[in-house]
Enzyme design. Structure first.
Site, PDB file in Angstrom:
ATOM      1  CE  LYS A 275      -0.403  -0.089   5.044  1.00  0.00           C
ATOM      2  NZ  LYS A 275      -1.321  -0.162   6.207  1.00  0.00           N
TER       3      LYS A 275
ATOM      4  CE1 TYR B 211      10.008  32.671   1.410  1.00  0.00           C
ATOM      5  CE2 TYR B 211      10.115  30.270   1.506  1.00  0.00           C
ATOM      6  CZ  TYR B 211       9.882  31.433   0.795  1.00  0.00           C
ATOM      7  OH  TYR B 211       9.535  31.370  -0.527  1.00  0.00           O
TER       8      TYR B 211
END
Length: 369
Positions: A38, A264
């Site tokens: 999965k 940032y």
């Protein structure tokens, strides 16, 4: 392994083979192994993983959702595929692709039987999910009478297996709880066997249970994280080989003067002359902001370089002061000198979240044995 020229997740099929053989060696003769593929094969590449596991002798595959199983069929996988969390809207697609649903509630049982009957099917394979304590999906003991009622009124479906999921098989502090789960499972299975005129096969063990509770193997075990090289325990990790190595390159190098900031919000300010490198990988690729500001780092030529400042969407910056490197050089995020479990821990998370979170925009490269 070859040097990379862009951000790349290398997937080593030789390591996958090693892990499969190690886990198989823990099983008694006749016990089958289900490969859980999965989430894009735990963040790797599900089709290539499944093809290799098929070659190695996996008996069954498991996926979380229908579209994952359909993708395996489209890739040529012919082994039975269990869909662990099917949704009713996908039932016809499940049948069209010869997938096998986990049936975990009265609603799912009723609706799947209705779909199978509408299509004129008989004895379509389903898998009964029992809730023995994880309290996520599955029937509890008092609900089994309802199961008997539905199964007794329709021959459109037939139970292929009965299974459950252990909550803490890796944690010896929860051994009593795990043994209680196994006891509940055996009790509920006995009731089911009494009311069915056949015996479906049984499975409850995940990777950790294969190692810690060999008596719980029953007819098959479901291995996910272990196949990808992680064992939820340092001693087991030593026996396994992580299949994935996340690499990138240096895009640009900067000399940062005292007092200058990086990134940032000016989250990093140099207190001494600092050399930095910008890497083309960021939180949109799965290396999240939690790893920034010195909490985690990467390796260049086997030397550690901490991540500085805030991780950006497409880039991050590292401190390369004192490291002899240049633009275009290879950088290893995890794998090789840094186990993914170690990197994940620096971000206060686990290997599962790290490896399954690697974005699909990151190039996958398959390394053959």
């Amino acid at each position: 392994m070859p040097s990379v020229h862009e951000t790349t997740l290398e997937i080593d099929l030789g390591a996958l083979t090693h892990n499969y053989k190690y886990l198989s060696s823990k099983l008694a003769k006749g016990v089958k192994l289900m490969g859980v593929v999965k989430a894009f094969g735990y963040g790797s590449e599900s089709a290539e993983i499944a093809k290799k596991l098929s070659e190695l002798g996996v008996s069954y595959f498991a996926v979380a959702y229908t579209k994952e199983g359909v993708a395996l069929r489209d890739a040529g996988i012919t082994e039975p595929i269990l869909v662990l969390h099917p949704q009713s809207i996908n039932f016809e697609e499940i049948i069209e692709s010869c997938l096998e649903p986990s049936i975990y509630s009265e609603f799912v049982l009723r609706e799947f039987i209705k779909t199978a009957e509408k299509l004129g099917l008989k004895n379509y394979p389903i898998h009964l999910k029992l809730n023995t304590g994880l309290n996520r999906l599955g029937f509890i003991d008092p609900e089994l009478n309802t199961v008997f009622d539905y199964l007794g009124k329709s021959d459109a479906v037939k139970v292929r297996s009965i299974f459950s999921h252990l909550a803490a098989s890796e944690d010896w502090r929860e051994r009593e709880f795990t043994l209680q789960q196994l006891g509940k499972f055996r009790k509920m299975v006995f009731r089911l066997f009494e009311n069915l005129n056949y015996k479906p096969f049984l499975h409850i063990s995940n990777t950790s249970a294969v190692i810690n509770y060999p008596e719980a193997a029953f007819d098959m075990v479901r291995c996910g994280i272990g196949l990808y090289g992680f064992g939820n325990d340092e001693k087991i990790n030593e026996k396994l080989k992580p299949i994935g190595t996340l690499k990138t390159i240096i895009s640009q190098i900067h000399e940062i003067a005292i007092g200058e900031s990086v990134g940032y919000n000016r989250a990093f300010t140099a207190t001494k002359k600092t050399m930095t490198a910008t890497l083309p990988i960021g939180h949109a690729d799965g290396i999240n902001r939690q790893y920034g500001n010195g909490r985690a780092g990467v390796f260049i030529k086997d030397q550690y370089a901490p991540i500085i400042g805030n991780v950006c969407m497409d880039m991050l910056m590292i401190d390369i002061t004192g490291i002899d490197c240049k633009e275009g050089d290879e950088v290893i995020i995890f794998g090789g000198p840094q186990h993914a479990t170690v990197f994940a821990a620096k971000g206060n998370t686990i290997s599962y979240e790290l490896i399954t979170g690697i974005s699909q925009r990151v190039k996958r490269v398959i390394i053959e044995e």
